[in-house]
Design a protein around this motif. Structure first.
Motif, PDB file in Angstrom:
ATOM      1  N   ARG A 589      61.787  13.277  56.609  1.00 50.77           N
ATOM      2  CA  ARG A 589      62.164  12.977  55.235  1.00 50.77           C
ATOM      3  C   ARG A 589      62.795  11.595  55.144  1.00 50.77           C
ATOM      4  O   ARG A 589      63.542  11.174  56.026  1.00 50.77           O
ATOM      5  CB  ARG A 589      63.182  14.006  54.707  1.00 50.77           C
ATOM      6  N   ASP A 590      62.495  10.872  54.069  1.00 50.40           N
ATOM      7  CA  ASP A 590      63.048   9.545  53.807  1.00 50.40           C
ATOM      8  C   ASP A 590      64.200   9.706  52.824  1.00 50.40           C
ATOM      9  O   ASP A 590      63.999  10.067  51.665  1.00 50.40           O
ATOM     10  CB  ASP A 590      61.971   8.637  53.226  1.00 50.40           C
ATOM     11  N   LYS A 591      65.423   9.436  53.287  1.00 51.42           N
ATOM     12  CA  LYS A 591      66.609   9.679  52.443  1.00 51.42           C
ATOM     13  C   LYS A 591      66.632   8.806  51.191  1.00 51.42           C
ATOM     14  O   LYS A 591      67.314   9.143  50.217  1.00 51.42           O
ATOM     15  CB  LYS A 591      67.882   9.471  53.258  1.00 51.42           C
ATOM     16  N   ARG A 592      65.881   7.720  51.182  1.00 51.24           N
ATOM     17  CA  ARG A 592      65.856   6.871  49.984  1.00 51.24           C
ATOM     18  C   ARG A 592      65.070   7.506  48.844  1.00 51.24           C
ATOM     19  O   ARG A 592      65.072   7.008  47.727  1.00 51.24           O
ATOM     20  CB  ARG A 592      65.241   5.516  50.335  1.00 51.24           C
ATOM     21  N   ARG A 593      64.386   8.611  49.122  1.00 51.46           N
ATOM     22  CA  ARG A 593      63.589   9.283  48.091  1.00 51.46           C
ATOM     23  C   ARG A 593      64.322  10.484  47.485  1.00 51.46           C
ATOM     24  O   ARG A 593      63.708  11.304  46.809  1.00 51.46           O
ATOM     25  CB  ARG A 593      62.249   9.739  48.691  1.00 51.46           C
ATOM     26  N   ASP A 594      65.622  10.567  47.697  1.00 49.65           N
ATOM     27  CA  ASP A 594      66.373  11.717  47.177  1.00 49.65           C
ATOM     28  C   ASP A 594      66.253  11.850  45.667  1.00 49.65           C
ATOM     29  O   ASP A 594      66.212  12.963  45.126  1.00 49.65           O
ATOM     30  CB  ASP A 594      67.850  11.600  47.565  1.00 49.65           C
ATOM     31  N   ASP A 595      66.190  10.714  44.964  1.00 45.67           N
ATOM     32  CA  ASP A 595      66.134  10.749  43.497  1.00 45.67           C
ATOM     33  C   ASP A 595      64.850  11.374  42.970  1.00 45.67           C
ATOM     34  O   ASP A 595      64.758  11.690  41.782  1.00 45.67           O
ATOM     35  CB  ASP A 595      66.271   9.336  42.925  1.00 45.67           C
ATOM     36  N   GLU A 596      63.852  11.530  43.821  1.00 46.57           N
ATOM     37  CA  GLU A 596      62.569  12.050  43.351  1.00 46.57           C
ATOM     38  C   GLU A 596      62.585  13.561  43.134  1.00 46.57           C
ATOM     39  O   GLU A 596      61.666  14.108  42.533  1.00 46.57           O
ATOM     40  CB  GLU A 596      61.469  11.675  44.353  1.00 46.57           C
ATOM     41  N   PHE A 597      63.614  14.241  43.633  1.00 43.65           N
ATOM     42  CA  PHE A 597      63.716  15.682  43.408  1.00 43.65           C
ATOM     43  C   PHE A 597      64.255  15.933  42.005  1.00 43.65           C
ATOM     44  O   PHE A 597      65.279  15.376  41.604  1.00 43.65           O
ATOM     45  CB  PHE A 597      64.641  16.330  44.446  1.00 43.65           C
ATOM     46  N   ASN A 598      63.572  16.784  41.256  1.00 42.03           N
ATOM     47  CA  ASN A 598      63.966  17.041  39.870  1.00 42.03           C
ATOM     48  C   ASN A 598      65.175  17.960  39.759  1.00 42.03           C
ATOM     49  O   ASN A 598      65.873  17.945  38.748  1.00 42.03           O
ATOM     50  CB  ASN A 598      62.793  17.637  39.092  1.00 42.03           C
ATOM     51  N   THR A 599      65.413  18.798  40.764  1.00 38.50           N
ATOM     52  CA  THR A 599      66.554  19.714  40.725  1.00 38.50           C
ATOM     53  C   THR A 599      67.319  19.634  42.035  1.00 38.50           C
ATOM     54  O   THR A 599      66.758  19.270  43.087  1.00 38.50           O
ATOM     55  CB  THR A 599      66.099  21.176  40.516  1.00 38.50           C
ATOM     56  N   PHE A 600      68.588  19.986  41.966  1.00 41.45           N
ATOM     57  CA  PHE A 600      69.364  20.018  43.195  1.00 41.45           C
ATOM     58  C   PHE A 600      68.836  21.087  44.141  1.00 41.45           C
ATOM     59  O   PHE A 600      68.844  20.911  45.364  1.00 41.45           O
ATOM     60  CB  PHE A 600      70.844  20.288  42.899  1.00 41.45           C
ATOM     61  N   GLU A 601      68.360  22.193  43.595  1.00 43.23           N
ATOM     62  CA  GLU A 601      67.869  23.277  44.448  1.00 43.23           C
ATOM     63  C   GLU A 601      66.703  22.800  45.321  1.00 43.23           C
ATOM     64  O   GLU A 601      66.652  23.084  46.523  1.00 43.23           O
ATOM     65  CB  GLU A 601      67.444  24.478  43.596  1.00 43.23           C
ATOM     66  N   SER A 602      65.760  22.065  44.717  1.00 45.33           N
ATOM     67  CA  SER A 602      64.630  21.578  45.508  1.00 45.33           C
ATOM     68  C   SER A 602      65.086  20.541  46.531  1.00 45.33           C
ATOM     69  O   SER A 602      64.563  20.490  47.653  1.00 45.33           O
ATOM     70  CB  SER A 602      63.555  20.987  44.590  1.00 45.33           C
ATOM     71  N   PHE A 603      66.068  19.717  46.173  1.00 48.36           N
ATOM     72  CA  PHE A 603      66.616  18.759  47.132  1.00 48.36           C
ATOM     73  C   PHE A 603      67.292  19.484  48.284  1.00 48.36           C
ATOM     74  O   PHE A 603      67.055  19.177  49.459  1.00 48.36           O
ATOM     75  CB  PHE A 603      67.608  17.838  46.418  1.00 48.36           C
ATOM     76  N   ARG A 604      68.143  20.463  47.977  1.00 48.72           N
ATOM     77  CA  ARG A 604      68.869  21.187  49.026  1.00 48.72           C
ATOM     78  C   ARG A 604      67.908  21.932  49.949  1.00 48.72           C
ATOM     79  O   ARG A 604      68.104  21.989  51.170  1.00 48.72           O
ATOM     80  CB  ARG A 604      69.844  22.171  48.369  1.00 48.72           C
ATOM     81  N   ASN A 605      66.818  22.428  49.386  1.00 47.93           N
ATOM     82  CA  ASN A 605      65.847  23.152  50.208  1.00 47.93           C
ATOM     83  C   ASN A 605      65.061  22.230  51.134  1.00 47.93           C
ATOM     84  O   ASN A 605      64.410  22.712  52.064  1.00 47.93           O
ATOM     85  CB  ASN A 605      64.889  23.941  49.319  1.00 47.93           C
TER      86      ASN A 605
END
Length: 678
Positions: A589-605
């Motif tokens: 995973r590329d940490k610079r792409r964190d903003d691309e997740f629409n929800t925190f749940e999908s980011f956390r997963n």
């Protein structure tokens, strides 16, 4: 015959010049026509940006009409059967004076340009037409244009590529396995891709080789003054081997909207320039032993730029780096010399670990500010330094010949004390090994004009509060701060690289009741030798944290409510720390792409959870009547990691902080985190 040939040549010259001027004329959209002027000096050119947006260029109106509006309709000529088009401010007010102005007008809802027969400047009370333009019956407004798919066997595929406007191309459902070598998005002229093209920054603005993409929508913006009318192809191109992997043809005369981003030319005044990122360039001039460097960027008012020597030559290494930090404090420019000994903020004059200025470390500031400016959206700071380290062991010497490995970053500047600034965690930074020959003799430049970002709305993630009358225990671990949609978007403060995760989700608001006792199980690391992963848990009455870094005077203004015990001299004697448990990015995973997740749940997963051996620290908290209604949980060592605790007298009324849609995922996440800890 000779006379005829000479006449032909002379006649063709103005035509060629006219064609050249037409090609270099700024694209404003599809041209509708010039306003016919009847009264009050009305004039200007009219363009269609898209099917509901009109652009007026060089518009003139003397403002002397009594009840005058922008007016449009579908009758044969301008008259009472029409409707008001809101002005350039979106208002339906009587028109003011305009003089050679350029702006866009948005048609009212459900109205389309192709449905109209005319557009005018019309006075309703006198039924007078001051100026108009007629819209052709076969008018086809600009819009998205679909091209072919970008594909090459199993390694590259996409849906049909879309040209969104004159500078923006979207590659939907883009997949690339990342195994092609030094592969870039590339564009240029000619029948097929070649080395004569140019790199197109990726969707994050980087000019680095592409990584892995898996069914991702990618939006590219052509750099500088480039537009789709100046290129013939877009490709995935291997620069090292000078071959394309896949490409599509860009047709000529595409009927697309004009790009509304700003193009900002910037002249550095120095002979050498390298584009490090779409929003950052470095320019330099060398007269050994002196070196003049300019950092220029399209950045926000509260952001910094950092540039310097890599921590290890031949590699892209932040740790051990020696950088110049430049920023503007209102109208005053600053350049400071920094050493990077750990991925954290500077832990203070005693500890001296993290991103610390040379002066804090006992060295000297080897950089002298020469000039600072902010014009047309571009911030530029020029400073002078030397190739040698002037006896400061914390500074790296710069070779006068040959390539030097460099690093860079852009981030938000934070205020440690009144008018005392320091860098917070960067949001853009060196992605690939980059080298510069500072002593080169011939001028060199890869720089192009800056362009503003598309107006995309990035809303912070919804992270509902923990409001549970029956809960008495909380698990606190660490996790990534989540880019602009995470910590900084939620709090409005600068972000660190890490944040507290309570019950498995990032910095939730907590509700505690006075008179009850709560247990916090702390898993933020218990090794004081680690600058990055030592975070005792404390609760105070101020919103920033990092109590250990504060001066004696600053500490006097902070009330520590839990997490520390003090000696009779007021020194902290006991801290609440435990083993390290951390949510972290997977290796792919590329940490610079964190903003691309629409929800925190999908980011956390997308993260993985790991714990070191050992036990959590245990903190007992009993809010009482002396506690304020709002307090904050923090890291003892590092600022910008925690958030808010609401202290209530009862749980009778549930605050309206989340919808049912947000609560259910949160409860599931809490259950999941509880299972993980068990």
């Amino acid at each position: 015959m000779l006379l005829l040939l000479m006449y032909s040549i002379v006649w063709s010259i103005p035509r060629a010049e006219g064609q050249f001027e037409e090609e270099n004329k700024e694209y404003m959209g599809l041209y509708i026509g010039s306003l016919n002027s009847y009264h009050h000096q009305v004039s200007g050119e009219v363009f269609a940006v898209d099917d509901s947006t009109i652009l007026l260029k060089d518009f003139v109106y003397d403002g002397n009409g009594k009840d005058t509006f922008f007016w449009a309709g579908s009758s044969n000529r301008p008259g009472s059967k029409g409707f008001i088009v809101p002005d350039n401010n979106g208002k339906t007010n009587v028109l003011d004076k305009y003089y050679n102005e350029e702006f866009t007008l948005k048609l009212p809802s459900n109205k389309r340009i192709q449905e109209l027969k005319w557009f005018s400047v019309f006075d309703i009370s006198s039924q007078s037409n001051f100026g108009d333009v007629y819209i052709p019956s076969d008018f086809d407004p600009p819009g998205y244009q679909s091209l072919s798919k970008l594909e090459a066997g199993y390694s590259v595929k996409s849906d049909q590529v879309l040209v969104m406007d004159s500078k923006t191309i979207k590659i939907p459902a883009f997949t690339y396995d990342g195994t092609g070598g030094e592969v870039f998005f590339f564009a240029g002229e000619g029948p097929q891709p070649s080395s004569r093209g140019f790199i197109v920054p990726d969707e994050l603005g980087y000019l680095a080789p592409l990584g892995v993409y898996d069914n991702k929508d990618v939006i590219l913006q052509l750099p500088g003054t480039q537009t789709v009318f100046l290129i013939d192809w877009l490709a995935l191109y291997d620069k090292a081997n000078e071959k394309y992997i896949a490409y599509i043809i860009i047709p000529q005369d595409l009927n697309v909207p004009p790009s509304l981003v700003d193009v900002m030319e910037h002249r550095t005044g120095l002979p050498n320039c390298v584009m490090l990122h779409k929003n950052l360039m470095v320019a330099w001039e060398s007269f050994p032993p002196q070196l003049t460097i300019q950092l220029s960027g399209f950045i926000q008012d509260d952001e910094y730029m950092a540039f310097g020597i890599s921590g290890r030559q031949g590699e892209n290494a932040m740790i051990g780096g020696d950088v110049a930090l430049v920023y503007m404090d209102e109208f005053l420019g600053h350049v400071e010399d920094y050493n990077l000994t750990a991925k954290s903020v500077c832990l203070g004059e005693r500890d001296k670990r993290g991103a610390c200025s040379d002066e804090v470390l006992g060295g000297i500031n080897n950089h002298q500010l020469h000039s600072a400016s902010k014009e047309n959206g571009v911030t530029a700071l020029t400073y002078r330094t030397t190739f040698s380290n002037l006896g400061d062991p914390g500074d790296h010497e710069i070779p006068e010949t040959g390539e030097t490995s460099v690093i860079w970053a852009i981030g938000r500047i934070s205020e440690r004390a009144h008018r005392v600034k320091e860098p917070s965690f960067h949001h853009s930074y060196t992605k690939m090994h980059t080298t510069i020959d500072f002593g080169r003799k011939e001028p060199y430049s890869t720089c192009f004009p800056f362009t503003s970002d598309r107006k995309e709305v990035t809303a912070p993630w919804v992270i509902p509060a923990i409001f549970d009358p029956n809960r008495r225990t909380f698990n606190a671990s660490l996790g990534p701060a989540g880019g602009r949609r995470g910590y900084s978007g939620r709090t409005g403060l600068p972000a660190n690289s890490l944040a507290w995760y309570i019950e498995g989700y990032m910095i939730p608001e907590l509700y505690l009741r006075r008179g009850l006792t709560y247990t916090f199980k702390i898993e933020g690391g218990n090794n004081p030798q680690s600058a990055e992963f030592y975070h005792p848990f404390i609760i105070t009455d101020e919103p920033v944290g990092g109590y250990s870094r504060l001066t004696v005077e600053q500490k006097e203004n902070v009330r520590v409510l839990a997490g520390l015990e003090f000696s009779w001299r007021g020194l902290p004697t006991k801290k609440t720390a435990g083993r390290l448990c951390q949510w972290s990015h997977r290796r792919d995973r590329d940490k610079r792409r964190d903003d691309e997740f629409n929800t925190f749940e999908s980011f956390r997963n997308s993260l993985e959870f790991q714990c070191d051996e050992g036990d959590p620290g245990v903190l007992q908290v009993s809010p009482n009547l002396t506690w304020p209604d709002t307090v904050y949980y923090h890291s003892y060592t590092t600022p910008y990691m925690g958030y808010k605790i609401n202290i209530v007298d009862n749980f009778r009324e549930r605050p309206s902080f989340a919808s049912a849609q947000g609560i259910l995922p949160t409860l599931l996440l809490v259950l999941l985190a509880t299972v993980i800890h068990l």
